[in-house]
Write a protein that holds these residues in place. Structure first.
Motif, mmCIF file in Angstrom:
data_model
loop_
_atom_site.group_PDB
_atom_site.id
_atom_site.type_symbol
_atom_site.label_atom_id
_atom_site.label_comp_id
_atom_site.label_asym_id
_atom_site.label_seq_id
_atom_site.Cartn_x
_atom_site.Cartn_y
_atom_site.Cartn_z
ATOM 1 N N GLY A 87 0.777 -1.330 0.055
ATOM 2 C CA GLY A 87 -0.122 0.005 0.048
ATOM 3 C C GLY A 87 0.790 1.244 0.042
ATOM 4 N N GLU A 88 1.698 1.470 -1.083
ATOM 5 C CA GLU A 88 2.499 2.518 -1.107
ATOM 6 C C GLU A 88 2.244 3.779 -1.216
ATOM 7 O OE1 GLU A 88 6.749 3.480 -3.507
ATOM 8 O OE2 GLU A 88 5.537 1.991 -4.195
ATOM 9 N N GLY A 91 -4.529 5.957 -2.922
ATOM 10 C CA GLY A 91 -5.296 5.210 -3.959
ATOM 11 C C GLY A 91 -4.921 3.850 -4.176
ATOM 12 N N SER A 92 -3.892 3.336 -3.669
ATOM 13 C CA SER A 92 -3.659 1.968 -3.684
ATOM 14 C C SER A 92 -4.195 1.236 -2.556
ATOM 15 C CB SER A 92 -2.082 1.813 -3.865
ATOM 16 O OG SER A 92 -1.453 2.091 -2.431
ATOM 17 N N THR A 93 -4.162 -0.265 -2.900
ATOM 18 C CA THR A 93 -4.197 -1.207 -1.812
ATOM 19 C C THR A 93 -3.422 -2.513 -1.915
ATOM 20 O OG1 THR A 93 -6.158 -2.272 -2.923
ATOM 21 C CG2 THR A 93 -6.611 -0.512 -1.305
ATOM 22 N N GLY A 94 -2.731 -3.009 -0.980
ATOM 23 C CA GLY A 94 -2.014 -4.003 -0.988
ATOM 24 C C GLY A 94 -2.046 -4.824 -0.069
ATOM 25 N N ALA A 95 -1.806 -6.203 -0.323
ATOM 26 C CA ALA A 95 -1.953 -7.086 0.737
ATOM 27 C C ALA A 95 -0.886 -8.237 0.391
ATOM 28 C CB ALA A 95 -3.434 -7.757 0.543
ATOM 29 N N ASN A 113 1.533 1.845 4.007
ATOM 30 C CA ASN A 113 2.615 3.045 4.071
ATOM 31 C C ASN A 113 1.912 4.128 4.131
ATOM 32 O OD1 ASN A 113 5.255 4.177 3.865
ATOM 33 N ND2 ASN A 113 4.736 4.837 1.690
ATOM 34 N N MET A 114 1.047 4.639 2.809
ATOM 35 C CA MET A 114 0.434 5.893 2.710
ATOM 36 C C MET A 114 -1.188 5.568 2.633
ATOM 37 S SD MET A 114 2.306 8.252 -0.131
ATOM 38 C CE MET A 114 1.393 9.810 0.154
ATOM 39 N N THR A 115 -1.557 4.318 2.261
ATOM 40 C CA THR A 115 -2.959 3.921 2.332
ATOM 41 C C THR A 115 -3.176 2.762 2.758
ATOM 42 O OG1 THR A 115 -4.704 3.402 0.677
ATOM 43 C CG2 THR A 115 -2.472 3.064 -0.098
ATOM 44 N N THR A 116 -3.843 1.789 2.320
ATOM 45 C CA THR A 116 -4.301 0.447 2.889
ATOM 46 C C THR A 116 -3.346 -0.680 2.746
ATOM 47 O OG1 THR A 116 -6.565 1.016 3.033
ATOM 48 C CG2 THR A 116 -6.040 -1.305 3.399
ATOM 49 N N GLY A 117 -2.886 -1.196 3.958
ATOM 50 C CA GLY A 117 -1.676 -2.402 3.423
ATOM 51 C C GLY A 117 -2.003 -3.480 4.611
ATOM 52 N N SER A 118 -1.903 -4.855 4.180
ATOM 53 C CA SER A 118 -2.001 -5.908 4.950
ATOM 54 C C SER A 118 -0.958 -6.923 4.978
ATOM 55 C CB SER A 118 -3.604 -6.359 5.101
ATOM 56 O OG SER A 118 -3.715 -7.257 3.845
ATOM 57 N N LEU A 119 -0.551 -7.359 5.995
ATOM 58 C CA LEU A 119 0.385 -8.603 6.113
ATOM 59 C C LEU A 119 0.059 -9.654 6.852
ATOM 60 C CD1 LEU A 119 3.260 -9.847 5.302
ATOM 61 C CD2 LEU A 119 4.213 -8.578 7.524
#
Length: 324
Positions: A87-88, A91-95, A113-119
């Motif tokens: 989620g760098e 507007g992004s999402t990362g998983a 990082n700046m938006t939504t991210g999950s580990l």
């Protein structure tokens, strides 16, 4: 086993893409971008395979959800990179999820990082970064989920650095120097630990500058050296020990300059050298022992320079060598 070397990998540059590695496949790329541009979607799956992001033996960054949507799903696989950013950008999402296997990161992991991210780490998966940030920048939302897995952090873990972070661990093991829940003003950080072990060789901060909550339950064990609940004047920190054991080597400070609360429920045990409630002027501290125990080998001090409250009920126990 298939092997692919020295390539730039963009999984979902502007459109949609899926990359699959199976049966001991090996991928060596000089970049790793999953979900690169706005509107893109990228998915990378690994099954008993290896992905290394490096050039001439030097690790490089792996970015999941750069400006689009990115996912990595790995089973019994190895992923290696310099930094892992999930989620760098806005507007992004990362998983990223690992079931078994190893996540070998030389520097840092940023989940949100700046938006939504999950580990997510499950079924024996292991991660070993230098530092771990969950909910890094203001406005971000990060999550770390561990179930039957482990993580060895060389330095510190931040759950909510400037953003919002959550940490949920079930029968997991985490080892780090220090853990911060809500590092800076305006941040939020929460941790729920059920079973397993959390080992901190240095400090535990619940509400360092923002609003932090830590719940220890289900027979979980927490080890720390010094603990601060509600450190800065902008902070609120709440620690709840319900059916778990918290072993703190030195002092526990409940309300340093901010608002701190320690709740110990039935089956909860807290052990420390000493306890200081409402340490500084303007600090407020509350201790509620409802059926649990807080055992101190040295001193308990209430209202050092601030405002303190203590309530003991339902067979709760508080003991110290000295109290004032």
């Amino acid at each position: 086993a298939a092997r692919c070397r020295r390539m730039h990998l963009y999984a979902g540059y502007a459109g949609s893409a899926e990359v699959s590695l199976t049966n001991n496949a090996t991928l060596e790329s000089t970049s790793g971008q999953v979900g690169y541009l706005a509107g893109s979607q990228g998915i990378v799956t690994l099954d008993t395979s290896t992905w290394t992001v490096s050039e001439e033996g030097q690790p490089l960054n792996l970015n999941v959800g750069v400006r689009g949507q990115g996912q990595i799903q790995a089973t019994n696989s190895e992923i290696s990179a310099l930094n892992l950013v999930i989620g760098e950008q806005l507007g992004s999402t990362g998983a990223v999820s690992l079931s078994g296997g190893n996540l070998s990161i030389t520097n840092n992991i940023y989940a949100g990082n700046m938006t939504t991210g999950s580990l997510t780490l499950t079924n024996g998966a292991h991660a070993n970064p230098y530092e771990l940030f969950v909910g890094n920048q203001a406005g971000s939302a990060g999550s770390l989920t561990m179930n039957g897995s482990s993580a060895t952090i060389s330095e510190n873990v931040f759950i909510g650095f400037d953003g919002s972070g959550t940490f949920d661990a079930t029968n997991a093991a985490l080892h780090a120097k220090a853990l911060f829940l809500a590092r800076n003003a305006g941040s939020t950080g929460s941790a729920t630990v059920s079973g397993g072990n959390i080992t901190l060789t240095e400090d535990l901060h619940v509400g360092s500058g923002g609003t932090g909550n830590f719940t220890l339950t289900g027979g979980g064990v927490l080890h720390s050296d010094i603990a601060n609940l509600g450190f800065d004047s902008s902070a609120t920190g709440t620690m709840s020990v319900n059916g778990g054991t918290w072993q703190n080597t030195r002092a526990i400070f409940v309300g340093v300059s901010g608002n701190g609360t320690l709740n110990i429920g039935t089956g909860g045990l807290v052990e420390s050298e000493s306890g200081y409630i409402a340490q500084r002027a303007g600090g407020t501290g509350a201790v509620n022992v409802d059926g649990g125990s807080w055992i101190m080998s040295n001193t308990l001090t209430l209202g050092v320079n601030g405002t303190a409250q203590m309530a003991i009920s339902n067979g709760g126990q508080v003991s110290a060598e000295w109290s004032q």
